[in-house]
Design an enzyme around this catalytic site. Sequence first.
Site, PDB file in Angstrom:
ATOM      1  N   THR A  26      -2.811   1.062   7.147  1.00  0.00           N
ATOM      2  CA  THR A  26      -4.242   1.047   7.498  1.00  0.00           C
ATOM      3  C   THR A  26      -4.794  -0.361   7.747  1.00  0.00           C
ATOM      4  OG1 THR A  26      -4.808   0.998   5.159  1.00  0.00           O
ATOM      5  CG2 THR A  26      -4.753   3.171   6.213  1.00  0.00           C
ATOM      6  N   ASP A  27      -4.107  -1.395   7.221  1.00  0.00           N
ATOM      7  CA  ASP A  27      -4.692  -2.744   7.327  1.00  0.00           C
ATOM      8  C   ASP A  27      -4.912  -3.172   8.772  1.00  0.00           C
ATOM      9  OD1 ASP A  27      -4.723  -2.945   4.613  1.00  0.00           O
ATOM     10  OD2 ASP A  27      -2.921  -4.191   4.452  1.00  0.00           O
ATOM     11  N   SER A  54       1.802  -2.810   7.677  1.00  0.00           N
ATOM     12  CA  SER A  54       1.193  -3.118   8.976  1.00  0.00           C
ATOM     13  C   SER A  54       0.818  -4.589   9.137  1.00  0.00           C
ATOM     14  CB  SER A  54      -0.013  -2.215   9.249  1.00  0.00           C
ATOM     15  OG  SER A  54      -1.105  -2.585   8.463  1.00  0.00           O
ATOM     16  N   THR A  93       1.441   2.197   3.895  1.00  0.00           N
ATOM     17  CA  THR A  93       1.354   2.765   2.546  1.00  0.00           C
ATOM     18  C   THR A  93       1.766   4.228   2.537  1.00  0.00           C
ATOM     19  OG1 THR A  93      -0.363   1.210   1.941  1.00  0.00           O
ATOM     20  CG2 THR A  93      -0.265   3.206   0.631  1.00  0.00           C
TER      21      THR A  93
HETATM   22  N1  LIG Z   1      -3.140   1.398   3.093  1.00  0.00           N
HETATM   23  C1  LIG Z   1      -2.236   0.720   3.780  1.00  0.00           C
HETATM   24  O1  LIG Z   1      -1.547   1.273   4.601  1.00  0.00           O
HETATM   25  C2  LIG Z   1      -2.144  -0.752   3.520  1.00  0.00           C
HETATM   26  C3  LIG Z   1      -0.798  -1.365   3.800  1.00  0.00           C
HETATM   27  N2  LIG Z   1      -0.755  -2.697   3.257  1.00  0.00           N
HETATM   28  C4  LIG Z   1      -0.495  -1.453   5.304  1.00  0.00           C
HETATM   29  O2  LIG Z   1      -1.357  -1.737   6.082  1.00  0.00           O
HETATM   30  O3  LIG Z   1       0.646  -1.251   5.660  1.00  0.00           O
END
Ligand SMILES: NC(=O)C[C@H](N)C(=O)O
Length: 381
Positions: free
Chosen positions: A141-142, A110, A64
């Site tokens: 973050t995932d 991710s 993200t």
């Molecule tokens: N906040 C994030 O980064 C979520 C995103 N879908 C990822 O993990 O790439």
Amino acid sequence: MRKDLVEITTICPDVENSQFVVQSNCPETIPEILKSQSVAANGNSTSYQQCSLPRIKILGTGGTIASKAVDSSQTADYHVDLTIQDLLDAIPDISKVCDIEYEQLCNVDSKDIDQDILYKIYKGISESLQTFDGIVITHGTDTLSETAFFIESTVDAGDVPIVFVGSMRPSTSISADGPMNLYQAICIASNPKSRGRSVLVSLNDQISSGYYITKTNANSLDSFNVRQGYLGNFVNNEIHYYYPPVKPQGCHKFKLRIIGDTFKLPEVCILYAHQAFPPSIVNLVADKYDGIVLATMGAGSLPEEVNRTCLKLNLPIVYSKRSMDGMVPIANVRKNGSNGHNVIASGYLSPEKSRILLQLCLAGNYSMEEVKHVFTGVYGG
Ligand SMILES: NC(=O)C[C@H](N)C(=O)O
């Protein structure tokens, strides 16, 4: 410790009152390096002048933090669209903190991080350890906690801080959190107080252990939670650590054996248990995988028929838990006098971290007893 500090005088009789010559654009942390080196020299012989900034390697992977949405009110339905160079352009002041080199390893959400990308990240970090004072990895973050756990388990970082960073809002959002998170991650990597702390995570003003972190909120800026506690935080962009440098207790280090450039970990799947969880599902996947992790109910609870099915199989099965807190003790896994030849308790590890640990054990051809030792001895299972 630092290669870029040059000795300039030999008399420093009073450490408390000694003056250090520092370039005007140096990070505020540099005097700390100088001071500690003078203290080590017993206050009577050495002071230093800094001749260059810390060297930091940034590895971009996407997430993200590198994403764009259609309009500024949107914090969902966005896509990865920015390079690591774009992200660095948004924090021009960082050039006062350190010298940066960067590399785009991939640019994905991710959820799409697979073994090939994991290996690229491992390689990118391993190859940078000798040359840089700190390493920063931008990551979605995932699954950030999985990559961080994998890196902590496989890379011997010595004292070099390895800092993972992501964001919860896309770059186009009002009050996007990415630029500040990235700025802080680079400050962490550049700061001598971060040395000897292994894999760290920077998010929402908090500094956490990459080994222990879990994503507990799918939407909020305060997305990561660490039951073992945060290691430090930022106030006015100054780092405040709560504890001296420490590495996770008993972390088992694996040496990856890579043949040529092929990196292949054994296949381990996770099954999520629930009321009326059928034994047939365990049998169904047993043929296709090298190991299974079960997210059990409570602290290792599964219907008795499922327990009996697991014990009949000839592959390692880790009992982990759906609950975020607490642990699965071995007593709840080897029940009713069974020696549980193939069943392992995850201890405090989440299902996704148990999966990585089991993959690494199997990749190292660990015997069942050794696998149990890694889980039981080290993680309290
Ligand atoms: N906040 C994030 O980064 C979520 C995103 N879908 C990822 O993990 O790439």
